[in-house]
Design an enzyme around this catalytic site. Structure first.
Site, PDB file in Angstrom:
ATOM      1  N   TYR B 168       0.385  -4.788  -6.890  1.00  0.00           N
ATOM      2  CA  TYR B 168      -0.293  -3.497  -6.963  1.00  0.00           C
ATOM      3  C   TYR B 168      -1.723  -3.788  -7.417  1.00  0.00           C
ATOM      4  CZ  TYR B 168      -1.727   1.093  -8.597  1.00  0.00           C
ATOM      5  OH  TYR B 168      -2.426   2.244  -8.814  1.00  0.00           O
ATOM      6  N   ASP B 208       0.682  -2.507  -2.398  1.00  0.00           N
ATOM      7  CA  ASP B 208      -0.460  -1.603  -2.285  1.00  0.00           C
ATOM      8  C   ASP B 208      -1.687  -2.417  -2.632  1.00  0.00           C
ATOM      9  OD1 ASP B 208      -2.472   0.219  -2.544  1.00  0.00           O
ATOM     10  OD2 ASP B 208      -1.431   1.514  -3.975  1.00  0.00           O
TER      11      ASP B 208
END
Lengths: 317, 317
Positions: B168, B208
């Site tokens: 992330y 992400d």
DNA sequence: CATCTGATG
DNA sequence: CATCAGATG
């Protein structure tokens, strides 16, 4: 991350007065109003008619309601305004609006009522408001004492026959950190404030006084003697106030009624079990006792962790 | 005010490993588990079967999914776990769990999967997790560089044939306050971290990445050149990574496909209008290209402002 | 347990 | 427009 549209600020324009003593008037930027509230009702099917009279048989000519609404924005989302339409009080006082003046929803105004607001400097905290059919002679905010007046806790509206004072009394807090302030400063100064008004006109004071006065005024007196709202100091403060020449209208009428509460914590299903507190009051100048018709606790009206209370008065010209 | 019941803390016990490098193991207090999640489904009626193969005709033997779930507690409340049952991936990587290890819901575990978690020191912030059918040979947390490793942003799971890395990547923030850190420090060190792994085994990195690489990767490239996720620096960082010998599996397979996004802001109905960004990726060591079968974007799976992405691989023994 | 803010995305 | 935290009640 990106694609943020412009913020849809909403604001109630043209609200009357409404300045806390501590705040300067914001220039009324004509902002876009988004989100209007749909006609949700909190009160459908409820009967708000009520017959009552004074001891000497006079019918009420004033109906005054008071409600700690626990956040006016959440309350309006739940359809809180429908209560006004159904109760049709002459005056509704609300406490814990938790909303700065400028952030009041666009549709906070109610047809047929003047509205007055006071909010805390701290955003989203405390705050009071008044809806009034009759336009008061005068409206003032706070006690006129700086240290008490930055949280929008008091509004006073003067009418021909009386002063209406609505208050959201400071909570002593978990662990009672605010108890000294509350009992030694606020309670003392608030009492004096009311006494001063009472010299010129009778007073009707209402609101969330954050105290259950007697053991009968809460479900669990034994286990709450050290809890904010039922300490000896707070209870004594209320006793001292009454001793100055006021009555607790509900207890005046119903000295023996148990289980009469106006607040239930949201925790542990307290309301369903009626594990509550009577924290909301009408406190009247003794000389209004003869005009008192009734005081109703609207325990079935939802929308907050408090319920509304309603005072019926037969005031003389 | 009073009547507070005891707090119903919930916690997942026996979760494997799951320590961030920065955190010491908490003694596993056997707390009461309350609130289990009901069997809500996010995916009912959806078809997750998918036929695909490598260029040389080999069928996939690994299915790996990745999803920024935007808060595992909210996601589970919405029935997020039903996605695992329906997708049946060999591995599911999740980002933005926003939940400390000790606060994970009791029913976070899924039958047939091992689970691994990493959380930020800052409560309710960032965090990643892995569900894996096969037990990895080894699992590590972070990049092994202190300044990057206090936010639970990276988990690495080693399998026989590859390293799986889920990430992330830090958001540069509104006004880009974190852009220098993100592009000059994180991107550089993360690239080096992957390169080191890549020396011993091929890498499958997913998550992400908080960047839309090319204009084709977001709906509004023109207006977002100064927005976090589409600055020149962030895009270059991704270009530089690929240049080290990796492929963006989706763009490899679908170089011309427009409107393929994995994130839509909740604001302004962006998802309904497909005003989105492709921020979620599978980045593969180039030598895995021949094993790549497909990469599917599950744009209809709700439950977060991101949707899941799925990688099908035909890995050799 | 429910209201707010404020940070974050 | 969501998430979460933390303050407050």
């Amino acid at each position: 991350i990106a694609e943020s549209p412009k913020k849809g600020k909403r604001k109630a324009e043209d609200t009357e007065d409404g300045e806390t003593p501590a705040k300067k008037s914001k220039s009324a930027k004509a902002e876009e109003k988004t989100k209007l509230h749909k006609a949700v009702s909190l009160t459908k099917g409820m009967d708000f008619s009520h017959d009552c009279q004074t001891k000497d048989g006079r019918k009420p000519n004033w109906k005054i309601a008071s409600w700690n609404i626990n956040g006016i924005r959440a309350w309006m989302d739940k359809g809180g305004l429908s209560y006004i339409a159904d109760e049709k009080p002459d005056i509704l006082c609300v406490q814990e609006t938790k909303c700065a003046q400028e952030e009041l929803p666009a549709d906070v105004k109610v047809d047929g009522y003047h509205d007055y607001w006071s909010s805390a400097e701290q955003a989203g905290y405390a705050g009071t408001g008044i809806y009034s059919k009759t336009k008061p002679i005068n409206v003032t905010y706070g006690l006129g004492i700086k240290k008490h007046d930055s949280e929008g806790r008091v509004i006073t509206a003067e009418y021909d026959q009386f002063f209406l004072v609505t208050a959201y009394v400071p909570n002593s807090g978990h662990g009672l950190p605010q108890l000294p302030y509350r009992s030694k400063e606020w309670d003392v100064d608030f009492r004096e404030y009311l006494n001063n008004l009472n010299k010129s006109k009778p007073v009707i004071m209402c609101g969330d006084l954050n105290v259950a006065h007697l053991e009968i005024d809460l479900a669990n007196p034994k286990t709450n003697k050290k809890t904010a709202g039922f300490t000896a100091e707070e209870r004594q403060g209320f006793t001292d106030l009454l001793a100055e020449g006021y009555i607790d209208s509900y207890r005046e009428l119903y000295p023996e009624t148990e289980g009469a509460y106006s607040f239930w914590t949201y925790m542990g299903n307290a309301r369903a079990k009626n594990v509550g507190w009577r924290l909301d009051y009408f406190v009247l100048s003794e000389r209004l006792k003869e005009d008192l018709c009734d005081n109703v606790i609207r325990k079935d009206v939802m929308g907050s962790d408090h319920c509304p209370i309603v005072l019926y008065m037969a005031l003389k010209e």
